[in-house]
Motif scaffolding. Structure first.
Motif, PDB file in Angstrom:
ATOM      1  N   ILE A  27      14.482  -8.701  36.958  1.00 28.75           N
ATOM      2  CA  ILE A  27      15.020  -9.786  36.122  1.00 28.75           C
ATOM      3  C   ILE A  27      14.753 -11.135  36.775  1.00 28.75           C
ATOM      4  O   ILE A  27      14.409 -12.112  36.103  1.00 28.75           O
ATOM      5  N   ALA A  28      14.877 -11.206  38.106  1.00 32.36           N
ATOM      6  CA  ALA A  28      14.658 -12.473  38.809  1.00 32.36           C
ATOM      7  C   ALA A  28      13.232 -12.974  38.638  1.00 32.36           C
ATOM      8  O   ALA A  28      12.990 -14.190  38.607  1.00 32.36           O
ATOM      9  N   SER A  29      12.266 -12.056  38.498  1.00 34.11           N
ATOM     10  CA  SER A  29      10.875 -12.480  38.369  1.00 34.11           C
ATOM     11  C   SER A  29      10.386 -12.492  36.924  1.00 34.11           C
ATOM     12  O   SER A  29       9.387 -13.138  36.625  1.00 34.11           O
ATOM     13  N   SER A  30      11.108 -11.812  36.024  1.00 32.53           N
ATOM     14  CA  SER A  30      10.618 -11.686  34.646  1.00 32.53           C
ATOM     15  C   SER A  30      11.638 -12.081  33.592  1.00 32.53           C
ATOM     16  O   SER A  30      11.340 -12.043  32.407  1.00 32.53           O
ATOM     17  N   CYS A  31      12.867 -12.406  33.996  1.00 33.99           N
ATOM     18  CA  CYS A  31      13.885 -12.941  33.090  1.00 33.99           C
ATOM     19  C   CYS A  31      14.634 -11.899  32.279  1.00 33.99           C
ATOM     20  O   CYS A  31      15.648 -12.208  31.679  1.00 33.99           O
ATOM     21  N   SER A  32      14.127 -10.669  32.234  1.00 34.78           N
ATOM     22  CA  SER A  32      14.841  -9.637  31.487  1.00 34.78           C
ATOM     23  C   SER A  32      14.293  -8.274  31.905  1.00 34.78           C
ATOM     24  O   SER A  32      13.293  -8.191  32.614  1.00 34.78           O
TER      25      SER A  32
ATOM     26  N   ALA B 174      16.015 -16.958  41.472  1.00 37.83           N
ATOM     27  CA  ALA B 174      16.276 -15.678  42.125  1.00 37.83           C
ATOM     28  C   ALA B 174      17.592 -15.706  42.897  1.00 37.83           C
ATOM     29  O   ALA B 174      18.336 -14.722  42.941  1.00 37.83           O
ATOM     30  N   GLU B 175      17.916 -16.847  43.519  1.00 34.88           N
ATOM     31  CA  GLU B 175      19.182 -16.970  44.246  1.00 34.88           C
ATOM     32  C   GLU B 175      20.361 -16.921  43.289  1.00 34.88           C
ATOM     33  O   GLU B 175      21.399 -16.311  43.581  1.00 34.88           O
TER      34      GLU B 175
END
Length: 926
Positions: free
Chosen positions: A880-885, A843-844
């Motif tokens: 996106i940070a939690s699911s990649c897309s 996430a960072e």
């Protein structure tokens, strides 16, 4: 039949099972029974599907729906409430009906209108009329009593952690939370805390009955003893003098009992209708592998209705809330209270992350409730490297279950690893060297001032291994039978009496167990734990260690260990198998067979050997094997063979060589060809052809390599080679400093896995295809990678990998104290491949890339993104940070849908939205 009619039939059936009489309005007869369910009862808002009458008084309503409406059943609640508040024809009392149900043929939801905050919940089955009559007679509902009438907890004689647990639980129950988890370290008094809560729920909450659920009879005995010993703070009498406590040993629940102690296995048996053998209650669910074939669905039992218990206390809940057993918990309409010292993610999830008390082992040591421990390692040459026996060596071969020995040559060179010790091969010298090293360490380094051997518990792999250890302990210590005893379910002596002596008497000084006192049994004087078995489950290992953590005052310790110089201040874990470093895996045993090796017979038949000696040797071996194997091994072979039991495989080989049957087959073949033959005139080649055809048919199953493997594996499990030729020696004996080494091993196994599987797993292929011609990285791809990494033998979770890197490369790792997300796997893979020089949470990294991307984008555009557009881009970035897309479908998720979803985003970005999503997927993740 319409779906509505079918659902009504199933609802009728369930009502009748619960004791309701079902009537149409035309046949209305409220004197026909105590509980009457009237269909299509007229109201001023239309006919209600069912109105429930108890003792001639309308008390409730059921709104019936077809099964397909189950996914949206809560919408029906408004309709149910409308009927409950409507005016019923011919009813003078206009008070709203209290008991509200929504039902399909499959599910039932229930709301009690008298609760402080009425909330619907799913129930397994309808309540009995008698139950509703009882509830109507009470001034308040149970939930109202819990919310409004529980007095303050008297804190005298309670530890802070126990006070916190009881008050936290009561707050949770007051808020009508259906599940609560009490996480307390071993030794902190979980059972005492639970009994305190149970007492208060019975006395002040007026609970009807509480189920105390355990997963072994041993834990049930212990819980019963604690109930009998408990004296409440506001009454001088014992708990069992105030309330009836039943320890369930039959299908019948005492109607006068207020507490029922039962194994979950027995309760499952009662509800599934399957009889149970008492021995099934002796094995912890932690040790039981379950399959879908074993599944028996619980069904409604009028003798044990769903409202039998108000509360279920689940001891060692991390073991008993999954698989088949969960059905027991789903059956009862009861609040669930879990007790455990070693929860995992599944445990937290099952209890809705409602942790009402959290008291860790470290907290308990700091408070003096438990003691800390040191790790002492013993390594031997053979434990680490294994050994080899040359062909034609004369050694003992011992049957695993009978322990009968036969003296025979090894057929081939036999190489075995340390993991196979005491399974396929027993090396007596290895056991002797470990016990001698333990004795020397305890007497010279660990407890040098002691005059007697401290109370010691040894964990063995099997009952047979335990016997080998006991014999060696007695020999090395020069002591008699009383000095060292076995404590397992299969011990010939009474296990409870041995356990009591181990806890309270001078002898035995050393106990050996496989699993009986691995969890949930209190032996406070223990000061040494010797692990001679590895453990796969982290939680199970923590509980095994927990046998040594109990604190003990000086006088109590001196009663069993007279030379102790004070209270128990620590225990020592002696690791003789690398359990502290282990990835928690077990290798398969490897064993060679005497005589003609079974594996060679099987392979020979598969390769076309059809001579009488080979076929008959294999046949006789299989028939003999069928008598030796347990049901599980037999079932595995039968499955691999396509349904033919192992004994029948052998018998068919014998039958194929039956001379008379061969002759008859040859005659039948000749007749089919129009050739006249008798037994005397058959040609040798005709007899040979008939024999070959029969033998080929009998040998056909052995063409399958999986069947040959299954038979060979089953045979290997039956016999052990006793290696008295390879002598072992201790290579290291000292306190452990292996943490960094273990972390390096974790990192190396991760790197090796990535390199070995880059072409098989899509998520790894994504990184190796950088920077061109790749497809987008998806959350499903990450889940696949995580599933492969986290299961045995690797057991590489994101948390474990992150911690390992933090230990070995501290300066390059950030965010070690943060909760890990699945998407952190992206950062771990990039760091392992050298694509990033610093390991930080995904996430960072997404935040950093997002800032650079949006700065660059604004600089290249004629006008910068508006503040509202920027806020939406941040929401997309967070997704996106939690699911990649992110794609169009993702705008249905709550955080985006709540802001207006896809329609709002399209209104802000128009046709550029898809391009922006593609850019962000590439720029923020790659």
């Amino acid at each position: 039949m319409t779906p509505e009619t079918k659902a009504r039939q199933q609802i009728d059936q369930k009502l009748e099972q619960a004791g309701w009489v079902i009537q149409d309005m035309k046949q209305l007869n409220l004197g026909a029974g105590r509980g009457i369910a009237v269909r299509e009862y007229p109201t001023d808002t239309g006919p209600a599907d069912y109105v429930l009458f108890v003792d001639r008084t309308a008390v409730g309503v059921i709104e019936a729906k077809k099964d397909a409406a189950g996914e949206n059943i809560t919408v029906t609640e408004n309709q149910t409430e409308r009927y409950a508040n409507a005016t019923l024809k011919w009813r003078s009392d206009n008070t709203p009906l209290r008991f509200l149900f929504e039902a399909t043929g499959q599910i039932i939801r229930y709301t009690d209108g008298a609760d402080p905050v009425p909330r619907s919940r799913e129930i397994f089955h309808f309540f009995k009329p008698e139950t509703l009559a009882t509830w109507l007679a009470q001034r308040e509902t149970l939930r109202r009593r819990l919310a409004e009438q529980m007095p303050a907890l008297p804190e005298r004689n309670l530890r802070d952690c126990q006070i916190s647990a009881v008050t936290g639980l009561e707050k949770s129950l007051a808020l009508n939370k259906p599940r609560a988890l009490v996480h307390m370290a071993t030794g902190a008094g979980k059972t005492f805390t639970a009994i305190t809560s149970v007492y208060r729920l019975l006395k002040f909450g007026s609970a009807k009955r509480v189920l105390f659920l355990v997963d072994t009879r041993n834990l049930g005995k212990q819980a019963h003893q604690e109930f009998m010993a408990y004296t409440p703070p506001d009454d001088g009498r014992k708990f069992t003098e105030l309330y009836n406590v039943q320890r369930l040993a039959s299908p019948n629940i005492d109607p006068h009992s207020q507490v029922c102690i039962s194994t979950i296995q027995r309760m499952y048996s009662i509800l599934s209708g399957e009889p149970i053998d008492e021995s099934a209650e002796d094995v912890s669910l932690n040790e039981v592998q379950q399959t879908s074939k074993q599944e028996k669905f619980v069904r409604y039992n009028p003798a044990v209705p769903v409202e039998t218990f108000d509360f279920i206390v689940i001891d060692e809940c991390h073991r008993s809330i999954y698989n088949l057993w969960k059905q027991v918990l789903d059956y009862f309409d009861a609040s669930l209270i879990g007790l455990t010292a070693t929860p995992d993610k599944r445990t937290f999830g099952f209890f809705n992350e409602n942790i009402v008390a959290e008291y860790s082992y470290e907290d308990s040591v700091a408070d003096g409730v438990n003691v800390g421990y040191d790790v002492y390692e013993i390594e031997t040459d053979i434990t680490q490297k294994g050994a080899a026996l040359k062909a034609k060596e004369w050694v003992d071969h011992r049957d695993r279950s009978t322990r009968k020995k036969r003296w025979a040559e090894t057929e081939d060179d036999t190489t075995y690893s340390g993991k196979e010790l005491d399974r396929s091969v027993v090396n007596v010298s290895q056991i002797r060297q470990v016990i001698k090293a333990m004795k020397a360490a305890v007497e010279t380094q660990i407890f040098p001032a002691r005059k007697e051997t401290p109370k010691t518990l040894i964990f063995a792999k099997t009952d047979s291994h335990a016997d080998d250890i006991i014999n060696m302990v007695r020999e090395v210590y020069g002591q008699g039978n009383a000095f060292c005893k076995k404590v397992t379910y299969r011990a010939e002596e009474d296990a409870d009496s041995i356990l009591s002596s181990f806890r309270n008497d001078y002898n035995p000084r050393i106990a050996v167990t496989v699993d009986m006192i691995a969890t949930g049994t209190d032996v406070k004087p223990l000061e040494v734990l010797l692990f001679m078995r590895d453990v796969r489950s982290k939680g199970y290992y923590e509980q095994m260690k927990g046998r040594g953590v109990r604190s003990l005052d000086s006088d109590s310790l001196k009663r069993v260990s007279n030379s102790a110089d004070g209270a128990k201040t620590r225990f020592v874990l002696i690791d003789a198998v690398g359990v502290e470093k282990s990835l928690k895996t077990e290798s398969r045993p490897l064993e060679k067979k005497p005589g003609i090796a079974l594996t060679n017979l099987l392979q020979g038949v598969a390769m076309g050997s059809r001579d009488d000696d080979t076929v008959l040797s294999l046949a006789n071996r299989l028939v003999r094997l069928a008598k030796q194997l347990d049901d599980k091994a037999q079932a595995r072979i039968e499955q691999a063979s396509g349904g033919i039991p192992v004994g029948e495989l052998g018998k068919s080989l014998i039958a194929a060589l039956d001379p008379d049957a061969i002759v008859q087959a040859a005659l039948s073949t000749a007749k089919a060809k129009g050739i006249t033959r008798s037994e005397d005139t058959l040609l040798p080649e005709e007899i040979a052809a008939a024999r070959a055809e029969r033998v080929a048919a009998a040998c056909a199953p052995f063409d399958k390599p999986e069947l040959r493997d299954e038979i060979e594996n089953a045979r290997r499990e039956r016999e052990q080679i006793i290696d008295h030729i390879n002598l072992d020696q201790v290579t290291y004996s000292g306190f452990s400093e292996q943490a960094e080494t273990q972390a390096k091993a974790v990192i190396q196994s991760f790197a090796d896995y990535i390199a070995a599987h880059k072409d098989e797993i899509a998520a790894l292929g994504f990184f190796y295809q950088q920077p061109y011609q790749r497809r987008d990285l998806t959350f499903d791809m990450l889940e696949e990678l995580h599933e492969h990494l986290s299961k045995p033998p690797l057991m590489l979770t994101t948390e474990r990998l992150w911690n390992a890197y933090a230990r070995v490369q501290t300066s390059a790792v950030k965010g070690a104290d943060k909760k890990r997300q699945l998407t952190d796997l992206v950062s771990l893979v990039r760091f392992a491949l050298g694509m990033d020089g610093e390991l930080k949470p995904f996430a960072e990294e997404v935040d950093k890339r997002f800032r650079a991307w949006i700065f660059r984008h604004n600089a290249q555009r004629g006008t910068a993104f508006t503040p509202e557009q920027t806020d939406w881009l941040r929401l997309m970035k967070d997704h996106i940070a939690s699911s990649c897309s992110i794609n169009r479908d993702d705008f249905d998720y709550a955080e985006l849908a709540d802001k207006g979803g896809l329609q709002k985003a399209w209104g802000l970005f128009g046709k550029d939205l898809d391009n922006l999503m593609n850019e962000m997927n590439g720029e923020l993740v790659a």
